[in-house]
Each structure stands twice: as structure tokens, then as C-alpha cells.
Enzyme design. Structure first.
Site, PDB file in Angstrom:
ATOM      1  N   HIS A  56      29.975  46.858  32.189  1.00  7.14           N
ATOM      2  CA  HIS A  56      30.582  45.628  32.699  1.00  7.14           C
ATOM      3  C   HIS A  56      29.727  45.085  33.836  1.00  7.14           C
ATOM      4  O   HIS A  56      29.016  45.832  34.518  1.00  7.14           O
ATOM      5  CB  HIS A  56      31.993  45.895  33.204  1.00  7.14           C
ATOM      6  N   GLU A  58      30.435  44.151  36.818  1.00  6.36           N
ATOM      7  CA  GLU A  58      30.682  44.743  38.129  1.00  6.36           C
ATOM      8  C   GLU A  58      29.972  46.088  38.285  1.00  6.36           C
ATOM      9  O   GLU A  58      29.375  46.370  39.328  1.00  6.36           O
ATOM     10  CB  GLU A  58      32.191  44.970  38.345  1.00  6.36           C
ATOM     11  N   CYS A  86      38.799  44.649  35.728  1.00  8.24           N
ATOM     12  CA  CYS A  86      39.679  45.543  34.963  1.00  8.24           C
ATOM     13  C   CYS A  86      39.899  46.819  35.777  1.00  8.24           C
ATOM     14  O   CYS A  86      39.250  47.028  36.815  1.00  8.24           O
ATOM     15  CB  CYS A  86      39.039  45.863  33.611  1.00  8.24           C
ATOM     16  N   CYS A  89      36.623  48.780  36.534  1.00  3.24           N
ATOM     17  CA  CYS A  89      35.758  48.150  37.525  1.00  3.24           C
ATOM     18  C   CYS A  89      36.359  48.196  38.927  1.00  3.24           C
ATOM     19  O   CYS A  89      35.647  48.390  39.904  1.00  3.24           O
ATOM     20  CB  CYS A  89      35.431  46.728  37.100  1.00  3.24           C
TER      21      CYS A  89
END
Length: 162
Positions: A56, A58, A86, A89
């Protein structure tokens, strides 16, 4: 905490990362980590490219920032991300001791800053995160809408052509 004009400027940089992710066929989420007025980490979703569910924006930005800082502790940093993080993260942010997150669009399916769950300050946890949400939310959300609309259209055309 409220967003500032500076937050909007940094979010525009994260939005540029999201647009680059979209151009690469990835879900368009972009992130940057800022320390003392300087970008020290950039990330964009790369799950498809890397075939890695943890790739992801992040996480990639945090990894880059940790390398730049020479430490996994990002205590004086702000993470800017175009979509509400999410749980994975947000967990990475907690573990990296990120004190502040600024995000764009809400994530109604798995947002962890209050949309679905609120993990900003888990009970008994030794770290808490300040969050400012909705910064350039329209622009951040539009990139996602455009991406998924184009994806649906491509799939529809593939079905019709088959």
C-alpha cells in the site's frame, strides 16, 4: 486537528503519486511522509506490480521515510495519504510512531480513522495519532472514481468482445 493551507499543498503532492499509480494500473492511492518541511518518503499503491497485498502507498512511503531518517521511528513526521488508511496501514503508522496523518477521501469499506473502525488511539497502546481528514477529498475521491469507472468499462468491453 484541522487542516492547513500547507496540508493542502502536501496533499496535492500525494495526489500526484495517486495519479501515477492509476497510470500504472494500480488503485490510485498516493502517500508522502514530511519531516520538517521536506518530503522524506513517497509511496503509491503497488500491489499489482509487486503481487504483494502489503504494498500500500502508506507502507511504501513509511519504508522510504525510515530509510531517509535512518530510523524506524518517524516521531516528527506527518503522513499525507489520499485515502483514509486501512487497519494494516494505520497499524504501520502506530508502530512507526507517526504522530499525525492527513488524509483525503473517506474509505467507507475499511477506513481505520473512524469510517469503519477507529484505531487512532487503541486502548492501552503507547502511541496515539492525530488525524485530519477530508483534505482535497473531492479531488482524491474523483481519481478513485475515474479509475474504477474506467476499469468497469474495460471489463464490460472485454465481455462484449469475447
Amino acid at each position: 486537528m484541522d487542516a492547513t493551507a500547507q496540508d493542502r499543498q502536501w496533499m496535492q503532492v500525494a495526489l500526484n503519486e495517486a495519479q501515477a499509480a492509476a497510470a500504472a494500473g494500480e488503485v490510485p492511492v498516493g502517500a508522502i511522509v514530511v519531516h520538517q518541511g521536506r518530503i522524506i518518503g513517497r509511496g503509491r499503491n503497488a500491489c499489482e506490480q509487486l503481487q504483494d497485498a502489503t504494498a500500500h502507498a502508506e507502507v511504501i512511503a513509511i519504508t522510504a521515510a525510515s530509510g531517509a531518517m535512518g530510523s524506524w521511528r518517524l516521531e516528527d513526521c506527518t503522513l499525507y495519504v489520499t485515502l483514509e488508511p486501512c487497519p494494516m496501514c494505520l497499524g504501520a503508522c502506530l508502530n512507526a510512531r507517526v504522530p499525525r496523518i492527513v488524509f483525503g477521501a473517506l474509505e467507507p469499506k475499511c477506513g481505520a480513522c473512524g469510517s469503519v473502525v477507529d484505531l487512532r488511539a487503541p486502548p492501552g497502546y503507547n502511541h496515539h495519532i492525530e488525524v485530519a481528514g477530508g483534505v482535497l477529498a473531492g479531488e482524491c475521491g474523483q481519481v478513485l472514481k475515474d479509475f474504477f469507472r474506467a476499469l468497469r468499462e474495460a471489463r464490460r468491453q472485454d465481455k462484449e468482445g469475447a
